[in-house]
Design an enzyme around this catalytic site. Structure first.
Site, PDB file in Angstrom:
ATOM      1  N   SER A  13       0.110 -13.333  13.777  1.00 14.33           N
ATOM      2  CA  SER A  13      -0.065 -12.363  14.790  1.00 14.33           C
ATOM      3  C   SER A  13       0.816 -13.021  15.918  1.00 14.33           C
ATOM      4  CB  SER A  13      -1.340 -12.058  15.097  1.00 14.33           C
ATOM      5  OG  SER A  13      -1.914 -11.232  14.214  1.00 14.33           O
ATOM      6  N   CYS A  14       1.017 -11.987  16.948  1.00 12.39           N
ATOM      7  CA  CYS A  14       1.692 -12.378  18.385  1.00 12.39           C
ATOM      8  C   CYS A  14       0.900 -13.306  18.893  1.00 12.39           C
ATOM      9  CB  CYS A  14       1.718 -11.020  18.965  1.00 12.39           C
ATOM     10  SG  CYS A  14       2.125 -11.228  20.687  1.00 12.39           S
ATOM     11  N   PRO A  15       1.479 -14.472  19.400  1.00  8.41           N
ATOM     12  CA  PRO A  15       2.941 -14.736  19.823  1.00  8.41           C
ATOM     13  C   PRO A  15       3.355 -15.469  18.729  1.00  8.41           C
ATOM     14  CG  PRO A  15       1.978 -15.897  21.234  1.00  8.41           C
ATOM     15  CD  PRO A  15       0.873 -15.528  20.379  1.00  8.41           C
ATOM     16  N   ASP A  40       3.828  -8.871  11.034  1.00 11.28           N
ATOM     17  CA  ASP A  40       3.080  -8.277  12.247  1.00 11.28           C
ATOM     18  C   ASP A  40       4.256  -7.171  12.837  1.00 11.28           C
ATOM     19  OD1 ASP A  40       2.338  -7.678  14.669  1.00 11.28           O
ATOM     20  OD2 ASP A  40       3.156  -9.788  15.642  1.00 11.28           O
TER      21      ASP A  40
END
Lengths: 75, 156
Positions: A13-15, A40
């Site tokens: 997932s981010c980042p 993602d």
């Protein structure tokens, strides 16, 4: 498309996809192409923003069966 | 092109509030920003070698999604905080969210500068040896020296 290096950020997932893209580009030569795979969906806009802000051109992006595939050229 | 700069004040020490400074700092660094984070008050806990005390509380946190509705008087029972923290960490792992330790070390690798508030250390009588290496100790004026010249400045 031809590429010089590939990495798979699926499941991250981010980042993390962006941070790992940055790392992957670090040891590539100017003009080389990186293939990055992510799951993602936020990475679609983030990769474009990363390209715009760092000047590494995003050559293409596509989606295939829930996976996003990016080709980025190192500036 | 001049380098862009970002300064963040991290003042909270809970798991949920620990993420924004580290996520933004590591991302900005990846985008070429020069970044400093000033850790003050409870935010200082985020610089400890051991982050196991960084927790999330369901208490007074009505926006926290719960697997089952839970009355406030249950949320205050002993052990609920640890349970909520464990569940949150499991969920984050499952969804591929980086751990705090990982994000923090990615920040350090990207040369994000960590400034720890000297006053807080003295106030709470913390041991400097409990904190990670590479931290600089300083005060408000030192932070302003950098913050005054930034493009983005945030208080978290």
């Amino acid at each position: 498309m031809n590429f010089d290096k590939e990495f798979d950020a699926s499941g991250l997932s981010c980042p993390l996809p962006i941070l790992k893209t940055k790392k992957a580009l670090a040891d590539m030569a100017s003009g080389q192409v990186l293939k990055m795979i992510a799951t993602d969906c936020g990475s679609v806009k983030d990769m474009q923003a990363f390209a715009d802000q760092t000047g590494n051109p995003l050559l293409s992006q596509s989606e295939e069966g829930g996976k996003y595939i990016f080709f980025m050229k190192k500036k | 092109m001049t380098t862009k700069k970002m300064a963040i004040i991290a003042s909270k020490g809970t798991l949920d509030m620990a993420y924004p400074p580290f996520i933004l700092a590591s991302t900005a660094a990846a985008l070429g920003y020069e970044v400093q984070i000033f850790f003050t008050f409870y935010g200082l806990q985020l610089l400890r070698k051991d982050l196991s005390d960084v927790k999330i509380s369901p208490l007074a946190n009505p926006a926290m999604p719960m697997p089952v509705p839970m009355p406030v008087f249950v949320q205050m029972l002993p052990g609920m905080e640890s349970m909520a923290t464990m569940m949150m960490k499991q969920k984050m792992k499952k969804k591929g969210v980086a751990s705090l330790e990982e994000l923090r070390s990615l920040c350090q690798e990207a040369e994000v500068k960590f400034i720890a508030c000297q006053m807080t250390v003295d106030l709470f009588e913390f041991e400097k040896s409990d904190f990670i290496d590479g931290v600089e100790w300083g005060g408000a004026a030192m932070f302003m020296g950098f913050a005054g010249d930034t493009d983005v400045c945030l208080f978290v």
